[in-house]
Structure formats: structure tokens, C-alpha cells
Design an enzyme around this catalytic site. Structure first.
Site, mmCIF file in Angstrom:
data_model
loop_
_atom_site.group_PDB
_atom_site.id
_atom_site.type_symbol
_atom_site.label_atom_id
_atom_site.label_comp_id
_atom_site.label_asym_id
_atom_site.label_seq_id
_atom_site.Cartn_x
_atom_site.Cartn_y
_atom_site.Cartn_z
ATOM 1 N N CYS A 60 0.842 -1.200 0.000
ATOM 2 C CA CYS A 60 0.000 0.000 0.000
ATOM 3 C C CYS A 60 0.864 1.233 0.000
ATOM 4 O O CYS A 60 1.735 1.401 0.854
ATOM 5 C CB CYS A 60 -0.906 -0.002 1.228
ATOM 6 S SG CYS A 60 -2.024 1.389 1.306
ATOM 7 N N CYS A 61 0.657 2.094 -0.971
ATOM 8 C CA CYS A 61 1.232 3.428 -1.015
ATOM 9 C C CYS A 61 2.742 3.448 -1.168
ATOM 10 O O CYS A 61 3.369 4.492 -0.980
ATOM 11 C CB CYS A 61 0.864 4.232 0.239
ATOM 12 S SG CYS A 61 -0.859 4.104 0.687
ATOM 13 N N GLY A 62 3.356 2.315 -1.454
ATOM 14 C CA GLY A 62 4.797 2.293 -1.624
ATOM 15 C C GLY A 62 5.549 2.582 -0.348
ATOM 16 O O GLY A 62 6.702 2.993 -0.373
ATOM 17 N N MET A 63 4.915 2.375 0.796
ATOM 18 C CA MET A 63 5.539 2.727 2.070
ATOM 19 C C MET A 63 5.684 1.497 2.965
ATOM 20 O O MET A 63 5.670 1.585 4.186
ATOM 21 C CB MET A 63 4.718 3.813 2.784
ATOM 22 C CG MET A 63 4.609 5.094 1.980
ATOM 23 S SD MET A 63 3.473 6.282 2.705
ATOM 24 C CE MET A 63 4.329 6.660 4.231
ATOM 25 N N GLU A 80 -5.571 5.388 2.611
ATOM 26 C CA GLU A 80 -4.423 4.586 2.181
ATOM 27 C C GLU A 80 -4.668 4.010 0.786
ATOM 28 O O GLU A 80 -3.782 4.030 -0.080
ATOM 29 C CB GLU A 80 -4.170 3.459 3.182
ATOM 30 C CG GLU A 80 -3.619 3.920 4.517
ATOM 31 C CD GLU A 80 -3.529 2.797 5.531
ATOM 32 O OE1 GLU A 80 -4.005 1.675 5.210
ATOM 33 O OE2 GLU A 80 -2.999 3.027 6.628
#
Length: 268
Positions: A107-110, A236
Site C-alpha cells: 500500500c502506497c509504496g511505504m 491509504e
């Protein structure tokens, strides 16, 4: 059999401790059972209008079919509450499993990980394009237009409202007791009438939950406007799918939660 979206009932109302017998309006709900190639696949509880559009929007957004072109015939029997859908090919026998099977995605590249259903993973779209830009004033005007057109809500208080719009105004508005149904009615109409979604915005009366953001992603709109609050999970997902979310649009105030570049802050 024709149903009204609202029903009159005699009720007892208490005001400042005093009893009054009055007529009130309540929202109508009916069960709709969808049969595909003779097989029952789902029963939904819905407001009694735009049923065919709702079913088409549901079938495409939930991955039962990839496009409306796969439907050979669709018939709604209001008396029985059945919608009979004939497809050009057999339904995927594993689709019911996909609707309940969890799917793990970043999710979200985080480095956060989030779960959605596998059927959602098949049909959601990442909105990498930037075709829609709105000023704050346009966001306010669109929300006011949705509120002004919410006749059934004003009469019953028991429905959700959703609309499809361009920055200049509402193109299509739908109402339903089910928040997902209202969005499916919009989507189904667009699919059946080849109405482009590339330059459109979703306006919604309710809370921005993760399910609502996923539904907007399936429809393929870059922006969703709401008068209510979002959830953290919804934001998100919106970040991951590059959807602009704007909430709490009321009293000349609003919050832009994700992908703010589509809101032109220099005007409005």
C-alpha cells in the site's frame, strides 16, 4: 408492479414530551435477486428504481463480467424481484471464491500491507491520468447541487445520494438505500449508454470508507467529493490508487486528503 421510492406511514411523534399522530415518509427497500444463466448469484436490498443499471454496474465492478458487451439479454421482473441475465459465455466457476478470498498487496509504496478481496484486485484501476481539475469553489458548487437534488433524502432521511459530474455541473444523479447501489446505478448507466468517465467526478453524500473508494476505483474516476469524513483505510487505498479524495465539503470549507494536485488551489 411499480414501487415508489418512499412510503407513507402513520407514526407517533413526540415533540417536547407531547405526543402527535402524524403521517411520515420512509424509504422503500426491496430485495433484488440476480440470476446469471439461470443460476442465482446474489440478492441485494435496493431502492426500487434503475434496477437494470444497478445490476450491470454491479456485475462489471465486481468482476462477474469484463464488459457490458458480454450480456446477451437482461430482464427485470418487478413482480418477483428477479433480474435474469444471459451471458454469451458461462460464468467463471471460481468467481465466488475470488469474492471471499483475501489478496495481499503493498500500500502506497511505504512498506505497509493491506488486504482487499481478490475480485477487487482484478477490477480496480489506478488513476495515473490527470484529466480532471477543480477549484475549491467548483467543489462547493457541485456538493450544493447534489444536496439540492436530494429529494428522497429530504423526505425520508434514509437514502444515499451519488452523482457523476464535470467541473461545470452534475451529469447524472442516483439515490439508493445502499451506498454501493447508488454508485452501481451510475456506473451501469454509463456502461449501457457509452458515457465516458475520463473527465468525470463522483460526488457522494456519505462517509468515504475503503469500500466506497474501491468502488470509485472500479468505476474509473479520478476524484471523489463527499460531505462526510473518510477513514484511514480509505485514504491509504486512495493514495495507492492515485484518487483525489475531498471530504467535509460544507459551510464553505473542505479537506483535501489525497492527491491534492487535482484541486486548483490558486482559484475559487
Amino acid at each position: 408492479m411499480a414501487y415508489s421510492k418512499q412510503t407513507n406511514r402513520t407514526i407517533v411523534r413526540f415533540v417536547n414530551g407531547k405526543e402527535h399522530v402524524v403521517e411520515d415518509m420512509v424509504a422503500t427497500e426491496i430485495p433484488i435477486t440476480v440470476k446469471i444463466n439461470g443460476e442465482e448469484v446474489v440478492t441485494m436490498i435496493s431502492s426500487p428504481d434503475h434496477i437494470e443499471d444497478m445490476v450491470v454496474g454491479y456485475l462489471v465492478s465486481e468482476g462477474f463480467i469484463v464488459s457490458v458487451a458480454k450480456i446477451m439479454h437482461l430482464r427485470y421482473e418487478a413482480a418477483s424481484g428477479f433480474v435474469h441475465v444471459t451471458l454469451k459465455q458461462a460464468l467463471n466457476p471460481f468467481h465466488h471464491q475470488l469474492q471471499t478470498k483475501r489478496y495481499l498487496t503493498s500500500c502506497c509504496g511505504m512498506s505497509r500491507q493491506s488486504f482487499i478481496f481478490a475480485a477487487d484486485a482484478k477490477t480496480t484501476k489506478t488513476m495515473k491520468t490527470r484529466n480532471v481539475f477543480l477549484s475549491p469553489a467548483e467543489c462547493m458548487t457541485l456538493m450544493n447541487e447534489l444536496q439540492a437534488g436530494a429529494t428522497t433524502f429530504k423526505e425520508t432521511g434514509g437514502v444515499h445520494n451519488a452523482a457523476l459530474a464535470t467541473p461545470s455541473g452534475i451529469v447524472l444523479m442516483r439515490t439508493d438505500i445502499g451506498r454501493h447501489n447508488a454508485l452501481d446505478k451510475l456506473y451501469g448507466y454509463c456502461l449501457r449508454h457509452q458515457l465516458s468517465l475520463e473527465d468525470k467526478v463522483i460526488i457522494f453524500s456519505g462517509r468515504l470508507s475503503s469500500e466506497i473508494v474501491l468502488k470509485v476505483a472500479k468505476i474509473g474516476c479520478e476524484v471523489i467529493l463527499s460531505k462526510s469524513a473518510p477513514t484511514n483505510r480509505a485514504l491509504e487505498i486512495a493514495e495507492e490508487l492515485e484518487i483525489t479524495t475531498v471530504g467535509f465539503i460544507r459551510h464553505q470549507s473542505m479537506n483535501v486528503y489525497t492527491v491534492p494536485e487535482r484541486i486548483n488551489r490558486s482559484s475559487g
